[in-house]
Design an enzyme around this catalytic site. Structure first.
Site, PDB file in Angstrom:
ATOM      1  N   SER A 109       0.832  -1.213   0.000  1.00 17.42           N
ATOM      2  CA  SER A 109       0.000   0.000   0.000  1.00 17.42           C
ATOM      3  C   SER A 109       0.861   1.255   0.000  1.00 17.42           C
ATOM      4  O   SER A 109       1.991   1.267   0.475  1.00 17.42           O
ATOM      5  CB  SER A 109      -0.921   0.036   1.220  1.00 17.42           C
ATOM      6  OG  SER A 109      -1.786  -1.058   1.218  1.00 17.42           O
TER       7      SER A 109
HETATM    8  N1  SAH Z   1      -1.507  -4.751   3.844  1.00 18.01           N
HETATM    9  C1  SAH Z   1      -0.788  -4.970   2.616  1.00 18.01           C
HETATM   10  C2  SAH Z   1      -1.611  -4.544   1.405  1.00 18.01           C
HETATM   11  C3  SAH Z   1      -1.580  -5.589   0.386  1.00 18.01           C
HETATM   12  S1  SAH Z   1      -2.667  -5.418  -0.980  1.00 18.01           S
HETATM   13  C4  SAH Z   1       0.576  -4.325   2.634  1.00 18.01           C
HETATM   14  O1  SAH Z   1       0.889  -3.578   3.565  1.00 18.01           O
HETATM   15  O2  SAH Z   1       1.380  -4.590   1.756  1.00 18.01           O
HETATM   16  C5  SAH Z   1      -4.084  -6.354  -0.437  1.00 18.01           C
HETATM   17  C6  SAH Z   1      -3.877  -7.808  -0.083  1.00 18.01           C
HETATM   18  O3  SAH Z   1      -5.147  -8.362   0.259  1.00 18.01           O
HETATM   19  C7  SAH Z   1      -3.345  -8.680  -1.223  1.00 18.01           C
HETATM   20  O4  SAH Z   1      -2.189  -9.327  -0.818  1.00 18.01           O
HETATM   21  C8  SAH Z   1      -4.480  -9.658  -1.490  1.00 18.01           C
HETATM   22  O5  SAH Z   1      -4.045 -10.947  -1.893  1.00 18.01           O
HETATM   23  C9  SAH Z   1      -5.173  -9.704  -0.139  1.00 18.01           C
HETATM   24  N2  SAH Z   1      -6.571 -10.170  -0.166  1.00 18.01           N
HETATM   25  C10 SAH Z   1      -7.548  -9.899  -1.075  1.00 18.01           C
HETATM   26  N3  SAH Z   1      -8.692 -10.507  -0.731  1.00 18.01           N
HETATM   27  C11 SAH Z   1      -8.446 -11.183   0.432  1.00 18.01           C
HETATM   28  C12 SAH Z   1      -9.223 -12.035   1.273  1.00 18.01           C
HETATM   29  N4  SAH Z   1     -10.501 -12.335   1.015  1.00 18.01           N
HETATM   30  N5  SAH Z   1      -8.627 -12.549   2.376  1.00 18.01           N
HETATM   31  C13 SAH Z   1      -7.323 -12.291   2.675  1.00 18.01           C
HETATM   32  N6  SAH Z   1      -6.536 -11.508   1.901  1.00 18.01           N
HETATM   33  C14 SAH Z   1      -7.085 -10.963   0.792  1.00 18.01           C
END
Ligand code: SAH
Length: 229
Positions: free
Chosen positions: A79
């Protein structure tokens, strides 16, 4: 195309990278930028403790302190620093609070929550990301983050209730199980919508009663149903 360069192991070599004065300086500059955008001191202190470049593939380290989201493999992103700061600020973390994060991704947001004093439970639906990030956080000795491979729509009923919940993917709905897994008096910070989302704070004021506050818009990758391989 670019996603295929980001093989999982590229991020797992962080122990070879140091937190040099150069990176610390770049991080400080980024904190100044976030301060100018209205992020409070407590959040900046926590973010200053977390070397964001550890979460980057080695060949892209020079981008670690830009105020940008960045691809981390498996078509996912780390993010935007301002987004991490904004969501962390809305959580108003107190020491030892139990926080559930949906979307571990790179692990950066989870590490910032831990640096804020929280005990973090974080779920990722993509196996490859879950595997790499768990190892990375272990190597970084971030002890207060427990990683889970699963579907965030279901939460973690076995570990509930949580003081706060943070969702780091665009949620088309507000998942009912997550509302149930919040403590009364606790809240959820959730980007609600598809791709362009409205940041919402949903506070549980009684067992079945919630109030919603709306903030600005943010872009996120989608929150998808079910676990991926
Ligand atoms: N918090 C992360 C943001 C990653 S982007 C950071 O600091 O880097 C969002 C993430 O949510 C992705 O890795 C994606 O695979 C995950 N995601 C999407 N849907 C999800 C679900 N239903 N359960 C768990 N993770 C999920």
């Amino acid at each position: 195309m670019i996603a295929c360069i980001f093989e999982a192991e590229l991020r797992s070599t962080m122990n070879l990278i140091e937190d040099s004065y150069l990176y610390q300086g770049q991080r400080k500059t980024l904190m100044e930028l976030l301060r100018a955008k209205g992020i409070e001191e407590k959040v900046l202190v926590a973010m200053m403790k977390v070397p964001r470049h550890y979460f980057f593939p080695k060949m892209f380290l020079q981008h670690a302190y830009e105020n940008k989201a960045f691809p981390i493999g498996a078509e996912q992103t780390i993010s935007h620093p301002y987004t991490v700061a904004f969501q962390t600020q809305l959580l108003e973390i107190k020491p030892m609070e139990k926080i559930l994060e949906i979307g571990t991704g790179s692990g950066y947001q989870a590490a910032v929550l831990a640096a804020s004093g929280a005990r973090v439970y974080s779920i990722e639906r993509q196996k490859e990301l879950y595997d790499t990030t768990r190892v990375l956080l272990e190597q970084m000795k971030v002890m207060d983050v427990k990683c889970f491979y699963g579907d965030g729509y279901l939460g973690l009923p076995g570990y509930a209730p949580f003081d706060k919940i943070i969702i780091t993917a665009a949620a088309p709905i507000i998942p009912e199980p997550l509302k149930q897994q919040l403590k009364v008096g606790g809240w959820m910070v959730i980007p609600h919508g598809e791709e362009t989302t409205t940041m919402k704070k949903i506070t549980k004021i009684a067992e079945t009663e919630f109030i919603e506050e709306h903030f600005q818009e943010f872009k996120f990758v989608p929150m998808l149903q079910g676990k991926a391989k």
